[in-house]
Motif scaffolding. Structure first.
Motif, PDB file in Angstrom:
ATOM      1  N   PRO A 103     -14.416   7.688  -6.229  1.00  0.00           N
ATOM      2  CA  PRO A 103     -13.348   6.812  -6.712  1.00  0.00           C
ATOM      3  C   PRO A 103     -12.684   6.031  -5.588  1.00  0.00           C
ATOM      4  N   ILE A 104     -12.548   6.685  -4.429  1.00  0.00           N
ATOM      5  CA  ILE A 104     -11.964   5.981  -3.288  1.00  0.00           C
ATOM      6  C   ILE A 104     -12.885   4.847  -2.854  1.00  0.00           C
ATOM      7  N   LEU A 105     -14.176   5.134  -2.848  1.00  0.00           N
ATOM      8  CA  LEU A 105     -15.154   4.101  -2.499  1.00  0.00           C
ATOM      9  C   LEU A 105     -15.027   2.902  -3.441  1.00  0.00           C
ATOM     10  N   HIS A 106     -14.881   3.198  -4.721  1.00  0.00           N
ATOM     11  CA  HIS A 106     -14.718   2.117  -5.701  1.00  0.00           C
ATOM     12  C   HIS A 106     -13.500   1.271  -5.371  1.00  0.00           C
ATOM     13  N   LEU A 107     -12.383   1.952  -5.120  1.00  0.00           N
ATOM     14  CA  LEU A 107     -11.154   1.236  -4.793  1.00  0.00           C
ATOM     15  C   LEU A 107     -11.364   0.343  -3.588  1.00  0.00           C
ATOM     16  N   MET A 108     -12.032   0.899  -2.593  1.00  0.00           N
ATOM     17  CA  MET A 108     -12.232   0.191  -1.354  1.00  0.00           C
ATOM     18  C   MET A 108     -13.044  -1.075  -1.582  1.00  0.00           C
ATOM     19  N   ILE A 109     -14.144  -0.907  -2.268  1.00  0.00           N
ATOM     20  CA  ILE A 109     -15.025  -2.043  -2.472  1.00  0.00           C
ATOM     21  C   ILE A 109     -14.399  -3.072  -3.389  1.00  0.00           C
ATOM     22  N   SER A 110     -13.773  -2.587  -4.455  1.00  0.00           N
ATOM     23  CA  SER A 110     -13.316  -3.546  -5.454  1.00  0.00           C
ATOM     24  C   SER A 110     -12.024  -4.248  -5.058  1.00  0.00           C
ATOM     25  N   ARG A 111     -11.116  -3.533  -4.407  1.00  0.00           N
ATOM     26  CA  ARG A 111      -9.819  -4.150  -4.144  1.00  0.00           C
ATOM     27  C   ARG A 111      -9.658  -4.588  -2.698  1.00  0.00           C
ATOM     28  N   HIS A 112     -10.458  -4.014  -1.837  1.00  0.00           N
ATOM     29  CA  HIS A 112     -10.176  -4.187  -0.423  1.00  0.00           C
ATOM     30  C   HIS A 112     -11.099  -5.204   0.217  1.00  0.00           C
ATOM     31  N   ARG A 113     -12.379  -4.940   0.031  1.00  0.00           N
ATOM     32  CA  ARG A 113     -13.357  -5.566   0.897  1.00  0.00           C
ATOM     33  C   ARG A 113     -13.634  -7.006   0.556  1.00  0.00           C
ATOM     34  N   TRP A 114     -13.280  -7.409  -0.643  1.00  0.00           N
ATOM     35  CA  TRP A 114     -13.645  -8.757  -1.047  1.00  0.00           C
ATOM     36  C   TRP A 114     -12.452  -9.700  -1.060  1.00  0.00           C
ATOM     37  N   LYS A 115     -11.357  -9.268  -0.458  1.00  0.00           N
ATOM     38  CA  LYS A 115     -10.229 -10.184  -0.363  1.00  0.00           C
ATOM     39  C   LYS A 115     -10.624 -11.362   0.533  1.00  0.00           C
ATOM     40  N   PRO A 116     -10.091 -12.551   0.230  1.00  0.00           N
ATOM     41  CA  PRO A 116     -10.462 -13.727   1.014  1.00  0.00           C
ATOM     42  C   PRO A 116     -10.075 -13.574   2.483  1.00  0.00           C
ATOM     43  N   ASP A 117      -9.001 -12.837   2.753  1.00  0.00           N
ATOM     44  CA  ASP A 117      -8.543 -12.708   4.132  1.00  0.00           C
ATOM     45  C   ASP A 117      -8.991 -11.376   4.743  1.00  0.00           C
ATOM     46  N   TYR A 118     -10.121 -10.880   4.216  1.00  0.00           N
ATOM     47  CA  TYR A 118     -10.582  -9.560   4.652  1.00  0.00           C
ATOM     48  C   TYR A 118     -10.720  -9.463   6.162  1.00  0.00           C
ATOM     49  N   ARG A 119     -11.205 -10.546   6.740  1.00  0.00           N
ATOM     50  CA  ARG A 119     -11.509 -10.469   8.162  1.00  0.00           C
ATOM     51  C   ARG A 119     -10.267 -10.271   9.035  1.00  0.00           C
ATOM     52  N   SER A 120      -9.121 -10.665   8.533  1.00  0.00           N
ATOM     53  CA  SER A 120      -7.904 -10.484   9.318  1.00  0.00           C
ATOM     54  C   SER A 120      -7.103  -9.282   8.819  1.00  0.00           C
ATOM     55  N   SER A 121      -7.732  -8.466   7.998  1.00  0.00           N
ATOM     56  CA  SER A 121      -7.006  -7.333   7.427  1.00  0.00           C
ATOM     57  C   SER A 121      -7.233  -6.062   8.233  1.00  0.00           C
ATOM     58  N   HIS A 122      -6.387  -5.121   7.981  1.00  0.00           N
ATOM     59  CA  HIS A 122      -6.509  -3.830   8.641  1.00  0.00           C
ATOM     60  C   HIS A 122      -7.804  -3.139   8.231  1.00  0.00           C
ATOM     61  N   GLY A 123      -8.169  -3.309   6.975  1.00  0.00           N
ATOM     62  CA  GLY A 123      -9.396  -2.689   6.468  1.00  0.00           C
ATOM     63  C   GLY A 123     -10.624  -3.148   7.235  1.00  0.00           C
ATOM     64  N   TYR A 124     -10.627  -4.408   7.638  1.00  0.00           N
ATOM     65  CA  TYR A 124     -11.745  -4.934   8.403  1.00  0.00           C
ATOM     66  C   TYR A 124     -11.870  -4.213   9.732  1.00  0.00           C
ATOM     67  N   GLU A 125     -10.736  -3.979  10.353  1.00  0.00           N
ATOM     68  CA  GLU A 125     -10.726  -3.266  11.637  1.00  0.00           C
ATOM     69  C   GLU A 125     -11.230  -1.832  11.454  1.00  0.00           C
ATOM     70  N   LEU A 126     -10.788  -1.197  10.388  1.00  0.00           N
ATOM     71  CA  LEU A 126     -11.232   0.164  10.112  1.00  0.00           C
ATOM     72  C   LEU A 126     -12.751   0.203   9.976  1.00  0.00           C
ATOM     73  N   ASN A 127     -13.271  -0.743   9.220  1.00  0.00           N
ATOM     74  CA  ASN A 127     -14.707  -0.798   9.001  1.00  0.00           C
ATOM     75  C   ASN A 127     -15.439  -1.050  10.313  1.00  0.00           C
ATOM     76  N   LYS A 128     -14.866  -1.929  11.105  1.00  0.00           N
ATOM     77  CA  LYS A 128     -15.459  -2.267  12.395  1.00  0.00           C
ATOM     78  C   LYS A 128     -15.561  -1.022  13.276  1.00  0.00           C
ATOM     79  N   THR A 129     -14.492  -0.274  13.307  1.00  0.00           N
ATOM     80  CA  THR A 129     -14.474   0.946  14.107  1.00  0.00           C
ATOM     81  C   THR A 129     -15.537   1.927  13.620  1.00  0.00           C
TER      82      THR A 129
END
Lengths: 232, 232
Positions: B108-134
DNA sequence: TGACTAGGTGAGGGCTAATCATTATAACTG
DNA sequence: CAGTTATAATGATTAGCCCTCACCTAGTCA
């Protein structure tokens, strides 16, 4: 003239449905699912808010319809393209390129699909699941043919290969957009995917001729595109 | 005793934050992002609705915090695991298995992440992007080491390999769940992914075709330029 | 003691999707 | 053509949500 009347009546309804659907698509693409309001969609379609609910059960049904369209075209074009190409890897490369191109073109729709559609708990019993199944059936067919012809290892489950193919492509789509120059690196991505598959699924002794002709045919296809441009 | 007091005070605040975060996680997992209400989260955390907003800016910030935690643990465990293993493909297989297991556990967390987080237009400047990068930096490190050691082709861009790896795994996760027996086929999926990578990225094969196609592609590019000129 | 302040509260504002009683329009009938 | 029915369209209304903000409470300090 009851025929003519009922015709125009039916046409009117279809026109309205079309207007609503098109307005919804536009709104979703521009503002996302949550950002788009039923009020604005109704206004853009030039109907009252309540009218929308005569044509679509709710906001989600609108989204379903938008995605349905996307899949219809995607699937049809894929099927058509594959028919005109021979050779397993040539077909796979066409499918890769086609998928990438189309997803990049319609990125907002892809977002909607992935975020709102594909991760629903009841996805497997949804219409979207069937659409996806029909789409990937083309890929499956190409692979099965390839296996039967001995061009593809048949000891790897098809679903593993399929996930490899489309999983990579969808991630690549996102990466291409993030890197900001989707056009330039599209070829690289498509070729990379198929290249790794080609080597990874080589049934045994490498068939270099196969690989070379594949690339040559690929270039030929691109040249044909140039020719088409010249004609136009 | 100002020290002791301010300590307990601080602790109270941290406990509250923890309670809210945990309640939010639970609610999101159970009902999804839209289905979870701030009212129910506040109630589960035993605070007033307004209090939640003293700790988190809004509902989205709550989601960010939940996902942050997921990534922290995922990344830490991955890093730890890789350190205890030698050999490029052994490490990759560990990473594949770890990713699959964790994603299946916390679907369920994965779903949340993919659906609400990763596809935001400003994903690249988001904290989530940094987390993924790490997180993927661990994978990148393993690959780079493998390339340096000559165990991996170094003529394929790293991002293509990365997309191949994680794209496949995320799709496989979904497939495993859809097929209803995630445990039994997890090994198959993890091994399949790495196996194809292993063969696909074997540096042993010749690269002569590579050079030849490169020349041909050069010619194609020149022809396309000519076509562009003719169009104008 | 009395003022001060960080922390907490929950009713209310504004916005939303969806409904439904009402109105308008088209289709049929004799 | 008038009357009747069936279909289509409307938009005010409802219920429910996120978030704010004016107010409250309880520790802290002079």
């Amino acid at each position: 003239m009851p025929q003519a009347n009922s015709q125009t009546r039916r046409e009117r309804l279809e026109e309205r449905e079309e207007a609503i659907l098109s307005a919804a698509r536009q709104a979703f693409v521009e503002h996302g699912f949550d950002g788009a309001t039923m009020a604005s969609i109704a206004q853009a379609a030039e109907v009252a808010e309540g009218t929308v609910y005569l044509y679509f059960k709710n906001k989600n049904a609108l989204l379903d319809a938008v995605i349905d369209r996307f899949y219809q075209r995607l699937t049809e074009d894929a099927r058509e393209g594959v028919q005109g190409i021979h050779g397993t890897f040539e077909r796979l490369e066409f499918l890769a390129r086609h998928h990438l191109e189309r997803c990049l073109e319609e990125l907002p729709i892809l977002h909607l699909m992935i975020s709102r559609h594909r991760w629903k708990p009841d996805y497997r019993s949804s219409h979207g699941y069937e659409l996806n199944k029909t789409y990937v059936a083309i890929f499956d067919g190409v692979c099965r043919d390839g296996m039967a012809a001995g061009q593809l290892r048949d000891d790897v489950p098809l679903w593993v290969i399929r996930d490899q193919f489309y999983g990579t492509l969808d991630y690549a789509t996102r990466t291409l957009v993030l890197r900001g120059r989707p056009g330039k690196e599209l070829d690289l991505a498509a070729e990379g995917v198929v290249d790794i598959l080609r080597r990874g699924l080589d049934p045994g002794q490498s068939e270099r001729t196969e690989a070379e002709t594949s690339k040559l045919e690929n270039i030929t296809r691109r040249l044909e595109k140039v020719a088409a441009k010249l004609q136009a």
